[in-house]
Design a protein around this motif. Structure first.
Motif, PDB file in Angstrom:
ATOM      1  N   PRO A  88       0.831  -1.208   0.000  1.00 29.08           N
ATOM      2  CA  PRO A  88       0.000   0.000   0.000  1.00 29.08           C
ATOM      3  C   PRO A  88       0.862   1.254   0.000  1.00 29.08           C
ATOM      4  CG  PRO A  88       0.058  -0.971   2.189  1.00 29.08           C
ATOM      5  CD  PRO A  88       0.770  -1.935   1.272  1.00 29.08           C
ATOM      6  N   TRP A  89       0.318   2.333  -0.524  1.00 30.64           N
ATOM      7  CA  TRP A  89       1.011   3.616  -0.436  1.00 30.64           C
ATOM      8  C   TRP A  89       0.146   4.605   0.325  1.00 30.64           C
ATOM      9  CZ3 TRP A  89      -1.444   7.841  -2.492  1.00 30.64           C
ATOM     10  CH2 TRP A  89      -2.396   7.615  -3.486  1.00 30.64           C
ATOM     11  N   GLU A  90       0.789   5.578   0.916  1.00 26.73           N
ATOM     12  CA  GLU A  90       0.091   6.517   1.790  1.00 26.73           C
ATOM     13  C   GLU A  90       0.759   7.882   1.702  1.00 26.73           C
ATOM     14  OE1 GLU A  90      -0.014   7.085   6.564  1.00 26.73           O
ATOM     15  OE2 GLU A  90      -0.896   5.201   5.823  1.00 26.73           O
ATOM     16  N   THR A 138       0.194  12.116   3.398  1.00 22.68           N
ATOM     17  CA  THR A 138      -0.537  12.994   4.317  1.00 22.68           C
ATOM     18  C   THR A 138      -0.293  14.440   3.911  1.00 22.68           C
ATOM     19  OG1 THR A 138      -0.317  11.417   6.136  1.00 22.68           O
ATOM     20  CG2 THR A 138      -0.836  13.698   6.712  1.00 22.68           C
ATOM     21  N   CYS A 148      -5.186  12.438   5.299  1.00 22.55           N
ATOM     22  CA  CYS A 148      -4.325  11.275   5.099  1.00 22.55           C
ATOM     23  C   CYS A 148      -5.041  10.291   4.174  1.00 22.55           C
ATOM     24  CB  CYS A 148      -4.008  10.614   6.431  1.00 22.55           C
ATOM     25  SG  CYS A 148      -2.915   9.174   6.271  1.00 22.55           S
ATOM     26  N   ILE A 149      -4.374   9.889   3.098  1.00 26.83           N
ATOM     27  CA  ILE A 149      -4.961   8.975   2.111  1.00 26.83           C
ATOM     28  C   ILE A 149      -4.030   7.793   1.929  1.00 26.83           C
ATOM     29  CG2 ILE A 149      -5.677   8.692  -0.294  1.00 26.83           C
ATOM     30  CD1 ILE A 149      -6.423  11.610  -0.344  1.00 26.83           C
ATOM     31  N   SER A 150      -4.586   6.588   2.026  1.00 27.12           N
ATOM     32  CA  SER A 150      -3.816   5.370   1.765  1.00 27.12           C
ATOM     33  C   SER A 150      -4.642   4.454   0.877  1.00 27.12           C
ATOM     34  CB  SER A 150      -3.453   4.665   3.080  1.00 27.12           C
ATOM     35  OG  SER A 150      -4.628   4.345   3.813  1.00 27.12           O
ATOM     36  N   THR A 151      -4.000   3.791  -0.049  1.00 26.38           N
ATOM     37  CA  THR A 151      -4.697   2.879  -0.957  1.00 26.38           C
ATOM     38  C   THR A 151      -3.933   1.570  -1.044  1.00 26.38           C
ATOM     39  OG1 THR A 151      -3.540   3.451  -3.005  1.00 26.38           O
ATOM     40  CG2 THR A 151      -5.371   4.869  -2.359  1.00 26.38           C
ATOM     41  N   TYR A 152      -4.681   0.525  -1.358  1.00 27.07           N
ATOM     42  CA  TYR A 152      -4.057  -0.759  -1.630  1.00 27.07           C
ATOM     43  C   TYR A 152      -4.920  -1.517  -2.627  1.00 27.07           C
ATOM     44  CZ  TYR A 152      -7.405  -2.551   1.850  1.00 27.07           C
ATOM     45  OH  TYR A 152      -8.535  -2.865   2.551  1.00 27.07           O
ATOM     46  N   MET A 185      -9.518   2.659  -0.885  1.00 22.04           N
ATOM     47  CA  MET A 185      -8.849   3.889  -0.492  1.00 22.04           C
ATOM     48  C   MET A 185      -9.411   4.331   0.857  1.00 22.04           C
ATOM     49  SD  MET A 185      -8.789   7.567  -2.457  1.00 22.04           S
ATOM     50  CE  MET A 185      -8.063   6.785  -3.905  1.00 22.04           C
ATOM     51  N   LYS A 186      -8.523   4.516   1.803  1.00 22.15           N
ATOM     52  CA  LYS A 186      -8.923   5.022   3.115  1.00 22.15           C
ATOM     53  C   LYS A 186      -8.574   6.501   3.186  1.00 22.15           C
ATOM     54  CE  LYS A 186      -6.641   3.827   6.854  1.00 22.15           C
ATOM     55  NZ  LYS A 186      -6.148   3.012   7.976  1.00 22.15           N
ATOM     56  N   GLU A 225     -13.169   9.044   9.176  1.00 17.55           N
ATOM     57  CA  GLU A 225     -12.415   8.120   8.341  1.00 17.55           C
ATOM     58  C   GLU A 225     -13.396   7.349   7.463  1.00 17.55           C
ATOM     59  OE1 GLU A 225      -8.824   5.977   9.826  1.00 17.55           O
ATOM     60  OE2 GLU A 225     -10.080   4.208   9.486  1.00 17.55           O
TER      61      GLU A 225
END
Length: 598
Positions: A437-439, A441, A527-531, A539-540, A591
């Motif tokens: 995953p990448w993230e 902020t 803050c965005i993280s995807t996997y 996507m969170k 979130e």
């Protein structure tokens, strides 16, 4: 009546183009400009003295040609025209100036030595906003100038609110198209007439394939029309597609939509439905009609009506527990047959004599076969000839479904949709991560928020990393709502109840602008993280502000679709777009999880 061609479905926007009114902001110390159009020097001198005493810069014109030039160069805020100059020229000049001034408010005053009512009426007809008799009374002119400034402010507020309304409509239309229309299948095989009575359509057309490769099609009509009616399409489409994809039977799908809408829709709002399920072998169709005009099965060769499926049940959303299994009708079909779905906006369309188009005219148009034309061509021609220029009362929707192999999935799609059932050991983990995953902020200090817009930055970054172009509109809506909520209610401490007053929107945005300019502390952190998953990806998005937070109990109230207050709509949008939404104590952090498939 302007009706789309039968081969033309409602177009889907590929981008948002906002056409907001031009706002010319003036410093309080800046002088306004007045244009005097009069060929008498003494008249100009006397009026000039009064206006300059009121702080106006005065520009003069001795002819209508010169007036047009000065209007273009000086961009005046108010215009005075002597009525003794050629009346036809006055009319032409007034109209031209008014046209050029839009969308700004530029009042035009006519000047005359006559004080009778006919002269006043004539000047207003020529396009003026007011009338003054000469010699002009300084007291009266000053009063009218103050009145003009009040009207100017009202006009400015109205144009600002209109721009906000257009932006909200564009955003809502984007969500509607992405969440409701974009998931349809085989629309290229259907002939449709889609004509909403307003910008938003209260009618909805949905299509999806079941795991069995049966084709499900729903034409529904919500009570009323416009945005209020269109909002119900979101939960209806969600249930329709989710249950169809999981293999539920047609009567279970209708029951699921009914239960969902009964929970969500306000009293007095319901959903009339025509639902057909065409068997993957093209040998039969299952039909249910809940409060709509007849569904028509039409012979593919003779164009005669083989079967009419009339309404057998209440519209959806009225009664919570209805047994639909016995209400479905199963009818044999022959390849080449046609099925016509019709909303009541067709049969209840009226002409200038207040007569209804009706069932008989509809069926007569269908069976009046002409070489080379389609069923919807005939209905379109009959409806247009009948209604002519009469106003459209309701949304008009028709769909002609051909019972031909092309409406079913291609063989390779069938094979892909129904792979051999794996053994227990072979079952894939659908949540397995296929790559790391990448993230990232982004923290925005309060001092930069009056001039910064982080949404394009976020979208571009996501686009480069994940290539989610087809989800760009939905992500724009989601990120915008999350960011605006954090800014308005977290840092600026704006109360949405302000909007409830008659002038609430004006007051709300006035306070917002003032507080934004004075914002020098605090922050918003995104803050965005995807996997990736086997199906696509997730996507969170976490948005936190430095505000004190708000009462989380109001979130549940905002989620109700019958919400009538002009606040809380953003929360509804967030929940409709996300797989999960979690607000955290003390109310300054949220979130969400947004998911997509390949």
């Amino acid at each position: 009546m302007d009706i789309l061609s039968p081969n033309q479905a409602t177009p889907m926007p590929t981008s948002i183009e906002l056409k907001l009114p031009i706002q010319h902001h003036r410093d309080k110390q800046e002088r306004r400009t007045a244009l005097l159009i009069d060929d008498k020097r003494q008249n100009q001198d006397s009026l000039r003295a009064i206006l300059e005493g009121e702080g106006y810069q005065v520009v003069e014109a001795n002819s209508h040609q010169e007036a047009a030039q000065q209007f273009s160069l000086a961009k005046p805020d108010i215009v005075f025209i002597d009525v003794k100059m050629s009346e036809s020229d006055n009319h032409s000049t007034a109209c031209r100036l008014l046209d050029n001034s839009l969308p700004q408010f530029i009042p035009v005053f006519f000047l005359s030595t006559q004080a009778d009512e006919n002269a006043y009426s004539r000047c207003i007809e020529l396009g003026g906003h007011d009338y003054l008799t000469k010699p002009v009374s300084p007291t009266l002119l000053k009063a009218k100038l103050r009145s003009v400034e009040r009207v100017r402010q009202i006009h400015s507020d109205a144009m600002r609110l209109y721009g906000q309304m257009r932006m909200d409509q564009e955003m809502a239309e984007t969500v509607f198209d992405g969440a409701v229309i974009a998931g349809n299948v085989k629309l290229d095989c259907l002939q449709t007439i889609i004509k909403p009575a307003e910008q938003f359509n209260g009618d909805v057309l949905l299509s999806a394939y079941a795991p069995s490769n049966d084709l499900h099609i729903l034409l529904g009509d919500f009570t009323g029309h416009g945005l209020a009616a269109a909002l119900g399409a979101l939960p209806a489409a969600e249930v329709f597609r989710a249950m169809t994809a999981k293999g539920f039977s047609p009567h279970q799908i209708i029951a699921g939509i009914n239960q969902k809408l009964h929970t969500l829709l306000p009293t007095g709002m319901f959903f009339a439905v025509q639902f057909i399920a065409i068997n993957h072998n093209l040998d039969f169709v299952k039909v249910i009609n809940c409060g709509m005009p007849d569904v028509l099965l039409i012979d593919g060769t003779s164009c005669s009506i083989k079967q009419r499926f009339n309404s057998q049940s209440f519209p959806l959303g009225i009664k919570p527990d209805v047994e639909y299994q016995e209400l479905f009708v199963r009818e044999k079909i022959t390849p080449g047959d046609r099925i016509l779905l019709v909303s009541d906006g067709v049969t209840e369309a009226r002409n200038g004599n207040n007569e209804y188009f009706g069932k008989e005219r509809l069926e007569s148009a269908i069976e009046n076969q002409q070489e080379g034309d389609s069923i919807l061509d005939r209905v379109l021609n009959g409806l247009t000839a009948f209604c002519q220029d009469a106003p459209q009362d309701d949304d008009i929707s028709l769909a002609e479904v051909p019972c031909i192999p092309d409406i079913l999935p291609a063989w390779q799609e069938k094979d892909k949709a129904a792979p051999p059932h794996p053994t227990h050991a072979e079952l894939p983990n659908v949540e397995s991560i296929s790559d790391e995953p990448w993230e990232f902020t982004l923290t925005l200090p309060g001092s930069r928020l009056s001039s910064a817009d982080p949404i394009p930055l976020l979208l571009n970054h996501i686009q480069e990393m994940e290539g989610l172009r087809k989800h760009r509109r939905l992500l724009f809506t989601l990120l915008s709502e999350l960011y605006v909520n954090a800014l308005d209610h977290g840092l600026l401490k704006l109360d949405s109840s302000i909007k409830h007053a008659s002038d609430g929107f004006s007051a709300y945005f006035s306070q917002r602008e003032q507080r934004l300019q004075n914002l020098h502390t605090g922050y918003i952190k995104i803050c965005i993280s995807t996997y990736s998953t086997a199906q696509g990806g997730k996507m969170k998005i976490r948005v936190e502000d430095s505000g004190a937070g708000f009462d989380l109990s109001i979130i549940d109230a905002y989620r109700q679709p019958q919400l009538k207050e002009p606040s809380g709509r953003g929360v509804q949008l967030i929940y409709s777009l996300c797989e999960s939404v979690q607000y955290e104590e003390p109310g300054n952090c949220v979130e969400v999880v947004f998911s997509w498939d390949h």
